[in-house]
Design an enzyme around this catalytic site. Structure first.
Site, PDB file in Angstrom:
ATOM      1  N   LYS A 124       8.172  10.413 -10.680  1.00 55.93           N
ATOM      2  CA  LYS A 124       7.726  10.048  -9.329  1.00 55.93           C
ATOM      3  C   LYS A 124       6.677  11.062  -8.910  1.00 55.93           C
ATOM      4  CE  LYS A 124       8.610   6.948  -6.163  1.00 55.93           C
ATOM      5  NZ  LYS A 124       9.132   5.577  -6.304  1.00 55.93           N
ATOM      6  N   ASP A 164       4.045   3.006  -4.252  1.00 56.65           N
ATOM      7  CA  ASP A 164       5.297   3.225  -3.502  1.00 56.65           C
ATOM      8  C   ASP A 164       4.871   3.250  -2.031  1.00 56.65           C
ATOM      9  OD1 ASP A 164       8.302   3.985  -3.878  1.00 56.65           O
ATOM     10  OD2 ASP A 164       7.620   5.433  -2.416  1.00 56.65           O
TER      11      ASP A 164
END
Ligand code: NDP
Length: 445
Positions: A124, A164
């Site tokens: 991430k 995201d």
């Protein structure tokens, strides 16, 4: 392994990362029993190697705004684990981003990606830069500056980022363009790309659709369906929009959507035309959800509140982490909610999860029910490697099959003695076992 002791030790070492500790604590609490059936895991201290990311990259991002002022943000990439495939996970641009939040997301991503059955590791990344209120030129310059550093750490067989919160098609395209410029190569280094340059059909829809496909599977275990149900959705971004679209297609009535300033309640339900308005408002005009009530005056806007006190059959939290606390969960249960399928990552606090599970309602954690997004990202990687693109029907069918499969795995590993399916345990154990076996096979390094 003594899960509580491991968590305590991590808490001591990383005292300023509460979301990371929360995510680790939830996973270890549910895999402890399975882990302890394998003494070989403990002999190699597998748990610690699994919790601590392979690599944490942090860097300065400097860019120039429209007024000519020089701005500096933080950039991060957490490469958590790549035993089953290249690192893979989204990039978040939001003012709240910090190391602990990205570490929790990368940790969760590793289990989620494992659950999809596709060969993808977990990662991430992101920045405390917020695209909100920025001009298109500012967003482009920021994305380019971010990529000027990140490009040396990623690649189609190394680490494949995606979108995201705050990173949609526009941001992915700017970052992809800069990567191409810097490396002088076209490759499938990003997923969520535009259709014209290697993006997969159904990738924008995948997380929201997948969430509702998972919901359908949960309801099936009670011989029930989505049709005719009332639904609360939080968020008004990518996941929320397509969760809403699928609910409408399946005959449900969506009552709410939200953003970080408040939520709208539409007693008549958000239909196709109203959703089109929201998509235009959020994706093109980049407006706020409160504008909905100017267009549809029978709806009500609640400033500064979340939708969880409204009465409905189903809740789909699709905004952000810890958006349902213990009180909100109690209100949902008291109002008769029968299913909660998380579209966001870790939107329910530990108290909320306990409330849902104690009430024995259908409750799925994001790592299971929002895995459709990364699953179709995996399919985008395959299409890029093959230099082919599949039809929307093909991708949608594969997505549906993957969600059904994840649900089956959750039932397999999460069914308790009284028949209640603990989807948290099911998802964690299923995701963990594959990663653990691959780690054991690859040795200690
Ligand atoms: P978007 O940026 O498209 O939308 C996010 C939405 O949530 C916006 O409406 C935003 O409102 C709201 N939101 C963001 N932060 C907060 C906050 N602190 N409090 C209340 N509302 C907030 O993001 P996505 O739809 O892509 O992501 C939503 C969630 O789904 C995240 O948890 C993400 O990690 C998860 N997810 C996303 C996937 C994807 O494919 N995109 C895949 C799997 C999970 P505002 O405009 O005011 O910021």
């Amino acid at each position: 392994m003594n899960a509580a002791k491991v968590v305590e030790d991590l808490q001591r070492r990383f005292p300023n990362e509460p979301e990371y500790i929360q995510a680790v604590s939830q996973v270890l609490g549910t895999i402890e029993e399975e882990y302890n059936k394998h003494p070989e895991f403990e002999k190699t201290n597998l748990v610690e190697r699994l919790c601590i990311p392979d690599r944490v990259i942090s860097f300065r991002v400097t860019w120039v705004n429209d007024k000519g002022e020089v701005k500096t943000n933080f950039g991060y990439r957490i490469q958590h684990n790549n035993v089953i495939g290249p690192y893979k996970g989204g990039i978040r641009f939001h003012s709240s981003v910090n190391l602990g939040i990205l570490k929790f997301l990368a940790f969760e991503q590793t289990f989620k990606n494992s659950l999809t059955t596709l060969p993808m590791g977990g990662a991430k990344g992101g920045s405390d830069f917020s695209p909100r209120g920025k001009s298109d030129g500012e967003v482009m310059r920021f994305c380019q500056a971010f990529m000027n550093e990140l490009y040396r750490h990623i690649g189609p067989d190394v680490d494949v980022p995606a979108g995201d919160i705050g990173v949609g098609g526009r941001e992915v395209a700017y970052m992809f363009g800069q990567y191409k410029k810097l490396t002088h190569e076209w490759s499938g280094v990003f997923t969520g790309k535009g259709r014209e340059f290697g993006g997969s059909l159904i990738r924008p829809e995948a997380t929201g659709y997948g969430d509702v496909y998972f919901l359908q599977e949960m309801l099936k275990t009670k011989n029930d369906t989505v049709a005719g149900k009332t639904v609360l959705i939080s968020g008004a971004g990518n996941v929320a929009q397509y969760a809403c679209e699928k609910c409408i297609q399946l005959g449900a009535k969506v009552l709410t959507m939200s953003d970080s300033d408040g939520y709208i309640y539409d007693p008549d339900g958000i239909d196709r035309a109203k959703l089109d308005y929201i998509m235009e408002l959020k994706n093109v005009e980049r407006g706020r959800i409160k504008e909905y009530v100017e267009e549809y005056p029978t709806a009500v806007y609640h400033a500064g509140e979340k939708p969880w006190n409204e009465k409905a059959d189903i809740a789909l939290p699709c905004a952000t982490q810890n958006e349902i606390n213990g009180d909100a969960a109690k209100a949902l249960v008291a109002n008769g909610v029968i299913a909660v399928a998380e579209g966001a990552n870790m939107p329910s606090t530990p108290e909320a999860v306990k409330t849902f599970q104690d009430a024995k309602i259908l409750y799925s954690p994001g790592k299971a029910s929002n895995a459709g997004g990364v699953a179709v990202s995996g399919l985008e990687m395959s299409q890029n490697s093959e230099r082919l693109s599949w039809t929307a029907e093909e991708v949608d069918k594969k997505l549906h099959d993957i969600m059904v499969n994840i649900h089956e795995n959750c039932v397999k590993y999460g069914t308790e003695a009284d028949g209640y399916v603990n989807y948290v345990k099911g998802a964690n154990v299923a995701g963990f076992m594959k990663v653990a076996k691959a780690m054991m096979a690859q040795g200690i390094y």
